[in-house]
Design a protein around this motif. Structure first.
Motif, PDB file in Angstrom:
ATOM      1  N   ALA A   1       0.541  -1.170   0.009  1.00  0.00           N
ATOM      2  CA  ALA A   1      -0.017   0.005  -0.074  1.00  0.00           C
ATOM      3  C   ALA A   1       0.822   1.252   0.078  1.00  0.00           C
ATOM      4  CB  ALA A   1      -0.931  -0.140   1.275  1.00  0.00           C
ATOM      5  N   GLU A   2       1.853   1.302   0.592  1.00  0.00           N
ATOM      6  CA  GLU A   2       2.699   2.240   0.689  1.00  0.00           C
ATOM      7  C   GLU A   2       3.477   2.796  -0.626  1.00  0.00           C
ATOM      8  OE1 GLU A   2       3.152  -0.329   2.778  1.00  0.00           O
ATOM      9  OE2 GLU A   2       1.960   0.655   4.329  1.00  0.00           O
ATOM     10  N   SER A   3       3.824   1.884  -1.461  1.00  0.00           N
ATOM     11  CA  SER A   3       4.271   2.141  -2.813  1.00  0.00           C
ATOM     12  C   SER A   3       3.144   2.658  -3.463  1.00  0.00           C
ATOM     13  CB  SER A   3       4.620   0.802  -3.299  1.00  0.00           C
ATOM     14  OG  SER A   3       5.840   0.268  -2.663  1.00  0.00           O
ATOM     15  N   LEU A   4       1.830   1.992  -3.431  1.00  0.00           N
ATOM     16  CA  LEU A   4       0.930   2.663  -4.251  1.00  0.00           C
ATOM     17  C   LEU A   4       0.434   4.107  -3.958  1.00  0.00           C
ATOM     18  CD1 LEU A   4      -1.466  -0.462  -4.103  1.00  0.00           C
ATOM     19  CD2 LEU A   4      -0.256   0.719  -6.361  1.00  0.00           C
ATOM     20  N   ILE A   5       0.672   4.292  -2.508  1.00  0.00           N
ATOM     21  CA  ILE A   5       0.182   5.773  -2.106  1.00  0.00           C
ATOM     22  C   ILE A   5       1.092   6.913  -2.549  1.00  0.00           C
ATOM     23  CG2 ILE A   5       0.109   6.929   0.058  1.00  0.00           C
ATOM     24  CD1 ILE A   5      -1.155   4.549   1.555  1.00  0.00           C
ATOM     25  N   GLU A   6       2.271   6.295  -2.671  1.00  0.00           N
ATOM     26  CA  GLU A   6       3.487   7.114  -3.001  1.00  0.00           C
ATOM     27  C   GLU A   6       3.409   7.305  -4.653  1.00  0.00           C
ATOM     28  OE1 GLU A   6       8.054   6.214  -3.855  1.00  0.00           O
ATOM     29  OE2 GLU A   6       7.564   5.752  -1.939  1.00  0.00           O
ATOM     30  N   PHE A   7       2.953   6.406  -5.343  1.00  0.00           N
ATOM     31  CA  PHE A   7       2.817   6.383  -6.647  1.00  0.00           C
ATOM     32  C   PHE A   7       1.690   7.394  -7.191  1.00  0.00           C
ATOM     33  CE2 PHE A   7       1.063   4.089 -10.767  1.00  0.00           C
ATOM     34  CZ  PHE A   7       1.906   4.944 -11.605  1.00  0.00           C
ATOM     35  N   LEU A   8       0.369   7.141  -6.205  1.00  0.00           N
ATOM     36  CA  LEU A   8      -0.565   8.135  -6.519  1.00  0.00           C
ATOM     37  C   LEU A   8      -0.409   9.424  -6.322  1.00  0.00           C
ATOM     38  CD1 LEU A   8      -3.559   5.777  -4.784  1.00  0.00           C
ATOM     39  CD2 LEU A   8      -3.328   6.381  -7.217  1.00  0.00           C
ATOM     40  N   LEU A   9       0.559   9.770  -5.073  1.00  0.00           N
ATOM     41  CA  LEU A   9       0.627  11.041  -4.848  1.00  0.00           C
ATOM     42  C   LEU A   9       1.730  11.867  -5.786  1.00  0.00           C
ATOM     43  CD1 LEU A   9       1.456  10.749  -0.932  1.00  0.00           C
ATOM     44  CD2 LEU A   9      -0.437  11.950  -2.136  1.00  0.00           C
ATOM     45  N   GLU A  10       2.435  11.053  -6.613  1.00  0.00           N
ATOM     46  CA  GLU A  10       3.228  11.219  -7.697  1.00  0.00           C
ATOM     47  C   GLU A  10       2.164  11.780  -8.806  1.00  0.00           C
ATOM     48  OE1 GLU A  10       6.216  12.838  -9.773  1.00  0.00           O
ATOM     49  OE2 GLU A  10       6.329  12.309  -7.793  1.00  0.00           O
ATOM     50  N   GLY A  11       1.037  10.808  -9.006  1.00  0.00           N
ATOM     51  CA  GLY A  11       0.228  11.163 -10.107  1.00  0.00           C
ATOM     52  C   GLY A  11      -0.523  12.451  -9.902  1.00  0.00           C
ATOM     53  N   LEU A  12      -0.970  12.861  -8.696  1.00  0.00           N
ATOM     54  CA  LEU A  12      -1.432  14.148  -8.214  1.00  0.00           C
ATOM     55  C   LEU A  12      -0.836  15.161  -8.810  1.00  0.00           C
ATOM     56  CD1 LEU A  12      -2.862  13.809  -4.626  1.00  0.00           C
ATOM     57  CD2 LEU A  12      -4.176  13.841  -6.844  1.00  0.00           C
ATOM     58  N   LYS A  13       0.369  15.292  -8.870  1.00  0.00           N
ATOM     59  CA  LYS A  13       1.177  16.434  -9.517  1.00  0.00           C
ATOM     60  C   LYS A  13       0.943  16.701 -11.130  1.00  0.00           C
ATOM     61  CE  LYS A  13       4.953  15.472  -6.397  1.00  0.00           C
ATOM     62  NZ  LYS A  13       6.354  14.793  -6.149  1.00  0.00           N
ATOM     63  N   HIS A  14       0.631  15.648 -11.636  1.00  0.00           N
ATOM     64  CA  HIS A  14       0.665  15.632 -12.942  1.00  0.00           C
ATOM     65  C   HIS A  14      -1.038  15.449 -13.792  1.00  0.00           C
ATOM     66  CE1 HIS A  14       4.974  15.181 -13.145  1.00  0.00           C
ATOM     67  NE2 HIS A  14       4.454  14.158 -12.333  1.00  0.00           N
ATOM     68  N   VAL A  15      -1.843  14.572 -13.164  1.00  0.00           N
ATOM     69  CA  VAL A  15      -3.198  14.613 -13.657  1.00  0.00           C
ATOM     70  C   VAL A  15      -4.130  15.552 -13.767  1.00  0.00           C
ATOM     71  CG1 VAL A  15      -3.027  11.822 -13.389  1.00  0.00           C
ATOM     72  CG2 VAL A  15      -4.265  13.612 -11.599  1.00  0.00           C
ATOM     73  N   ARG A  16      -4.971  15.810 -14.782  1.00  0.00           N
ATOM     74  CA  ARG A  16      -5.915  16.970 -14.902  1.00  0.00           C
ATOM     75  C   ARG A  16      -7.247  16.677 -13.842  1.00  0.00           C
ATOM     76  NH1 ARG A  16      -5.522  14.915 -19.852  1.00  0.00           N
ATOM     77  NH2 ARG A  16      -3.768  15.986 -21.003  1.00  0.00           N
TER      78      ARG A  16
END
Length: 175
Positions: free
Chosen positions: A128-143
């Motif tokens: 879950a921690e890896s996924l959370i980190e990945f999703l937080l990175e995605g927040l910086k880019h997605v519309r």
């Protein structure tokens, strides 16, 4: 290696062949002929006779040779790993390919959502921690951030972090 394999023979080998060397030659020939067809390579990735390592090797090679279809190649690889090779290492493999796809098109939301959707809370794979980190990175880019906030909320609930789950529930309401 056989030269000048017709497209139909390459396709047949990708679908039917159980011989690694025959498939390898067909991949090499497809690349040599500059066949930039995601649908053809998708057939290769679903060949049941290939190991996870072989599929990853072929996928990486195809993505490197054809940058224009690399995003789709990585998304297909992730999907195959998630579906066919469902055990710990391969969920990690799926996450790896979703991350590679997101590096090519960081603004596309699908790699982030698909990665989160392959989470198995009973086994905590991918972690879950890896996924959370990945999703937080995605927040910086997605519309559109709402679907990512929803996945973050669900992941935090799954790991028992109610405080962060409430935080993301609030973020969802603010949108």
């Amino acid at each position: 290696m056989e030269k000048n394999l017709p497209y139909d023979e390459i396709r047949r080998r990708f679908i039917e062949s159980n011989d690694f060397n025959e498939i390898f030659d067909a991949v090499e020939e497809a690349i040599r002929q500059r066949i930039e067809d995601v649908e053809l390579y998708r057939l290769l990735f679903w060949n049941n006779s290939l190991s996870a390592e072989a599929i990853a090797m072929f996928g990486e090679k195809i993505a490197n040779e054809f940058p224009a279809i690399a995003y789709d190649v990585y998304m297909w690889l992730a999907s195959v790993f998630e579906t066919v090779f469902s055990k710990y290492d391969n969920y990690e493999g799926a996450l790896k390919f979703y991350k590679k796809a997101s590096q090519i098109k960081p603004q596309e939301i699908d790699p982030y959502l698909d990665a989160a959707d392959c989470y198995d809370p009973d086994l905590n794979i991918p972690p879950a921690e890896s996924l959370i980190e990945f999703l937080l990175e995605g927040l910086k880019h997605v519309r559109t951030s709402k679907p990512i906030y929803q996945r973050l909320c669900a992941l935090h609930k799954a790991i028992g972090n109610e405080e962060m789950a409430r935080y993301y529930e609030q973020k969802i309401k603010e949108i």
